[in-house]
Design a protein around this motif. Structure first.
Motif, short mmCIF file in Angstrom:
data_model
loop_
_atom_site.label_atom_id
_atom_site.label_comp_id
_atom_site.label_asym_id
_atom_site.label_seq_id
_atom_site.Cartn_x
_atom_site.Cartn_y
_atom_site.Cartn_z
N ALA A 1 -44.12 -68.86 -11.34
CA ALA A 1 -43.05 -69.40 -12.18
C ALA A 1 -42.53 -68.38 -13.19
O ALA A 1 -41.35 -68.40 -13.55
N ARG A 2 -43.38 -67.45 -13.59
CA ARG A 2 -43.00 -66.49 -14.64
C ARG A 2 -42.03 -65.43 -14.15
O ARG A 2 -41.37 -64.78 -14.96
N ILE A 3 -41.97 -65.20 -12.84
CA ILE A 3 -41.13 -64.11 -12.34
C ILE A 3 -39.78 -64.61 -11.83
O ILE A 3 -39.11 -63.92 -11.07
N GLN A 4 -39.37 -65.79 -12.28
CA GLN A 4 -38.11 -66.36 -11.83
C GLN A 4 -36.93 -66.00 -12.73
O GLN A 4 -35.80 -66.44 -12.50
N THR A 5 -37.15 -65.21 -13.78
CA THR A 5 -36.06 -64.82 -14.66
C THR A 5 -35.14 -63.83 -13.93
O THR A 5 -35.59 -63.10 -13.03
N PRO A 6 -33.85 -63.79 -14.29
CA PRO A 6 -32.93 -62.86 -13.62
C PRO A 6 -33.39 -61.41 -13.68
O PRO A 6 -33.25 -60.67 -12.71
N GLN A 7 -33.97 -61.00 -14.80
CA GLN A 7 -34.40 -59.61 -14.94
C GLN A 7 -35.54 -59.28 -13.97
O GLN A 7 -35.55 -58.23 -13.34
N LEU A 8 -36.49 -60.20 -13.84
CA LEU A 8 -37.63 -59.94 -12.97
C LEU A 8 -37.27 -60.14 -11.50
O LEU A 8 -37.84 -59.48 -10.63
N LYS A 9 -36.33 -61.04 -11.23
CA LYS A 9 -35.92 -61.23 -9.84
C LYS A 9 -35.35 -59.95 -9.24
O LYS A 9 -35.44 -59.73 -8.04
N GLN A 10 -34.76 -59.10 -10.08
CA GLN A 10 -34.22 -57.82 -9.60
C GLN A 10 -35.34 -56.91 -9.10
O GLN A 10 -35.09 -55.99 -8.31
N ARG A 11 -36.53 -57.17 -9.56
CA ARG A 11 -37.68 -56.35 -9.15
C ARG A 11 -38.61 -57.09 -8.19
O ARG A 11 -39.73 -56.66 -7.94
N VAL B 1 -61.65 -72.12 15.52
CA VAL B 1 -61.15 -71.76 14.20
C VAL B 1 -60.34 -72.93 13.64
O VAL B 1 -59.91 -73.82 14.39
N VAL B 2 -60.14 -72.89 12.33
CA VAL B 2 -59.22 -73.83 11.68
C VAL B 2 -58.05 -73.01 11.13
O VAL B 2 -58.20 -72.31 10.13
N PRO B 3 -56.87 -73.03 11.79
CA PRO B 3 -55.72 -72.34 11.22
C PRO B 3 -55.37 -72.97 9.87
O PRO B 3 -55.24 -74.21 9.78
N LEU B 4 -55.24 -72.17 8.85
CA LEU B 4 -55.02 -72.69 7.51
C LEU B 4 -53.59 -72.44 7.01
O LEU B 4 -52.87 -73.39 6.69
N LEU B 5 -53.20 -71.17 6.96
CA LEU B 5 -51.92 -70.83 6.32
C LEU B 5 -51.24 -69.67 7.03
O LEU B 5 -51.89 -68.81 7.62
N TYR B 6 -49.92 -69.66 6.94
CA TYR B 6 -49.12 -68.47 7.22
C TYR B 6 -48.65 -68.00 5.84
O TYR B 6 -47.72 -68.55 5.25
N GLU B 7 -49.35 -67.01 5.32
CA GLU B 7 -49.08 -66.60 3.94
C GLU B 7 -47.80 -65.78 3.81
O GLU B 7 -47.34 -65.16 4.76
N LYS B 8 -47.26 -65.77 2.62
CA LYS B 8 -46.02 -65.05 2.32
C LYS B 8 -46.30 -63.91 1.34
O LYS B 8 -47.30 -63.92 0.62
N VAL B 9 -45.42 -62.95 1.35
CA VAL B 9 -45.48 -61.85 0.39
C VAL B 9 -44.52 -62.17 -0.75
O VAL B 9 -43.36 -62.52 -0.52
N LEU B 10 -44.98 -62.09 -1.97
CA LEU B 10 -44.14 -62.24 -3.16
C LEU B 10 -44.65 -61.23 -4.17
O LEU B 10 -45.69 -61.43 -4.79
N MET B 11 -43.95 -60.13 -4.29
CA MET B 11 -44.45 -59.06 -5.14
C MET B 11 -43.39 -58.56 -6.11
O MET B 11 -42.18 -58.67 -5.87
N LEU B 12 -43.88 -58.04 -7.19
CA LEU B 12 -43.05 -57.47 -8.24
C LEU B 12 -43.31 -55.98 -8.26
O LEU B 12 -44.47 -55.54 -8.26
N VAL B 13 -42.24 -55.17 -8.26
CA VAL B 13 -42.40 -53.71 -8.30
C VAL B 13 -41.91 -53.18 -9.63
O VAL B 13 -41.15 -53.85 -10.35
N GLY B 14 -42.33 -51.97 -9.98
CA GLY B 14 -41.88 -51.35 -11.22
C GLY B 14 -40.38 -51.06 -11.19
O GLY B 14 -39.78 -50.86 -10.13
N GLY B 15 -39.78 -50.99 -12.35
CA GLY B 15 -38.35 -50.80 -12.45
C GLY B 15 -37.86 -49.46 -11.95
O GLY B 15 -36.66 -49.29 -11.68
#
Length: 559
Positions: free
Chosen positions: A287-297, A518-532
């Protein structure tokens, strides 16, 4: 891969398979053009499993290897499907087949050298590949051992000497003789085990402590569990390498950081953290990385892997298919997904193969309302199996908060069935090696798998072909050895039409899941923040949807 696995906490930027996106052009975002120079910082929770290419095979290390090592072929350097295309690396092409596809010949390019200045020859390629058979060293990618026609008693060059089924007619030619035709062997030689090693070297832990580089960077400083520093390898010739941009002067890893601390530093982006990349953010930071400034990164995409819980079919009561089916029915996948951060960070898995694998069939063999588990149906199966009174289950997990949260969700889901789950936490850096050692496996383990190259052949066979179960470096964590499954894998491998083979693997998924190993659990996603100040960044479909390290760099190298 291991396990061609799910991206490790060492760097959730890496591994095999996924779907990535990122800004392009010179807009100033992470996809803008990288400058020459500077040092890319990498903030990581756990250290790499191994620096030795014959040993490492998990998601935390495969992307990294491309910075210091080269193989005969490799995956492309691009976003999307272009990045998963197999292209020449040390070799002049992707190989020439003969003898009906049982013999493959590769010719080395000119101008290839190790960091020592010694030329890379076919003998070095042969030596490096032969190490895959060493019982202590060769615990990484299994494909060389599975496909090359080595004598049954062969145990690598240090113990058994020469491997006669790999020949070197001259210093630039290497020939592989296979057990049977394999149409996609040009993709196999992109695996880490096809890294050249100077003939006579690499015994024991030598390369884990000091790799011998053939790529654009070399290790200048390594403090296990703490830091790793790469600098330019001045013996690498860009003219021989169309894949690696090698824009930064170096890379600096810092290991052992708490995931929450990494998030705080990446959000702040101060000092050298402006030059940093890291793994997927924690659930608490979404939730913290949803600001316009952080979304750019921000960069996001599908990682192309399946996170699953393997059930050890050699241990009671998990040798009973009804018990395994009951566990599949009982697990509340909604709470498992909530544990990793909800729909922003994962989709619920139903089949073994993820949506990115060609030929994959969308189905749910153990449905329940809203994927919240069907305890009553599970209880009925356990009663039929004679285990209505419950039993203990030891569940192996990595030492990460996310893994702990997933394990607790499974523990709570199985509690109404009187299945007492004991959570066994293993250090992240050694996790895959431990659970890949059959003598150390417990009842179940949470892990993941990503395709090693874009083919269904790299998903189900490594996980479920019982003929390939090994004491160490074992990827068949369920230790499933079903004659019908083994036979079908052989039949599909004999198909010459790749599309038909992929479709057949999609149907094999159903056959395997009927056995519920096996028990298939999740198809995980990538959500990462990079330096400016990060540039040249895109999410690579071949490395768990993470940032391709061979192209990333800095926008302003002198900043």
């Amino acid at each position: 891969m291991l396990v061609g696995m799910v991206a490790s906490a060492a760097l959730a930027l890496t591994a095999c398979g996924g779907n990535g996106s990122g800004a392009t052009g010179d807009s100033g975002g992470p996809g803008s053009k990288a400058a020459q120079g500077g040092t890319v910082q990498v903030l990581a929770n756990a250290a790499f499993s191994h620096l030795d290419p014959a040993r490492g095979f998990d998601g935390g290390v495969n992307n990294f290897y491309r910075l210091i090592y080269r193989t005969l072929t490799t995956q492309g350097a691009a976003a999307g499907a272009e990045g998963t295309k197999i292209v020449p690396d040390l070799a002049t092409d992707t190989g020439k087949a003969s003898d009906g596809g049982k013999t493959w010949t590769f010719t080395l390019k000119d101008g290839l050298f190790f960091e020592t200045g010694a030329p890379i020859t076919s003998a070095d390629v042969k030596w490096g590949v032969s190490r895959a058979w060493d019982p202590e060293v060769g615990i990484g990618s299994p494909y060389a051992k599975q496909l090359i026609d080595a004598p049954a008693s062969y145990q690598g060059p240090y113990k058994s000497g020469d491997l006669p089924t790999i020949t070197t007619p001259d210093a630039k030619t290497v020939v592989f003789h296979l057990k049977k035709p394999f149409a996609d062997f040009g993709s196999v030689v992109a695996q880490n085990t096809f890294t050249p090693v100077p003939k006579g070297q690499g015994a024991g832990n030598q390369l884990d402590g000091k790799p011998i580089a053939s790529g654009p960077y070399k290790v200048s400083e390594f403090k296990p569990g703490a830091t790793l520093k790469l600098v330019r390898n001045d013996k690498w010739d860009k003219k021989s390498d169309a894949i690696r941009s090698a824009n930064p002067d170096g890379f600096q890893w810092t290991f052992g950081l708490d995931p929450a601390t990494i998030d705080e530093r990446m959000i702040a982006g101060q000092g050298t953290d402006a030059d940093a990349i890291a793994g997927t953010v924690t659930a608490a930071s979404v939730a913290r990385i949803q600001t316009p400034q952080l979304k750019q990164r921000t960069m996001t995409g599908i990682n192309g892997c399946t996170t699953y819980m393997g059930l050890n079919t050699t241990k009671k009561p998990f040798d009973n298919v009804k018990v395994r089916q009951a566990i599949n029915l009982a697990v509340n996948k909604q709470t498992v997904r909530d544990a990793v951060g909800g729909s922003a960070l994962a989709d619920i898995a139903t089949s073994i193969q993820p949506p990115t694998v060609a030929g994959r069939v969308d189905y749910d063999p153990y449905p329940s309302p809203d994927h919240k588990g069907d305890v009553e149906a599970a209880r009925k199966l356990l009663t039929e199996a004679g285990f209505d009174g419950g039993f203990p289950l030891t569940l192996d997990i990595r030492a990460q908060p996310k893994m702990q949260a997933m394990a607790v969700a499974i523990q709570q889901a199985l509690e109404p069935l009187k299945i007492a789950v004991k959570i066994n936490t293993i250090d992240t850096a050694t996790y895959y090696e431990v659970i890949g050692t059959t003598s150390q496996q417990h009842d179940a383990a949470i892990t993941g798998w990503c395709p090693d190259w874009p083919s269904g052949a790299t998903f189900l066979p490594p996980l479920f072909d019982g003929r390939n179960i090994t004491p160490k470096g074992n990827s068949n964590l369920a230790q499933l050895n079903d004659p019908a499954v083994n036979a079908r894998i052989t039949e599909i491998a004999g198909l010459t039409d790749v599309q038909a083979a992929n479709a057949a693997y999609g149907e094999l998924d159903k056959q395997v899941m009927a056995l519920a190993p096996v028990v298939p659990l999740l198809y995980e996603k990538v959500l990462m923040l990079v330096g400016g100040n990060i540039a040249g960044a895109y999410l690579h479909d071949g490395f768990s949807g993470g940032i391709d390290l061979v192209s990333v760099g800095l926008r302003n190298a002198g900043k």
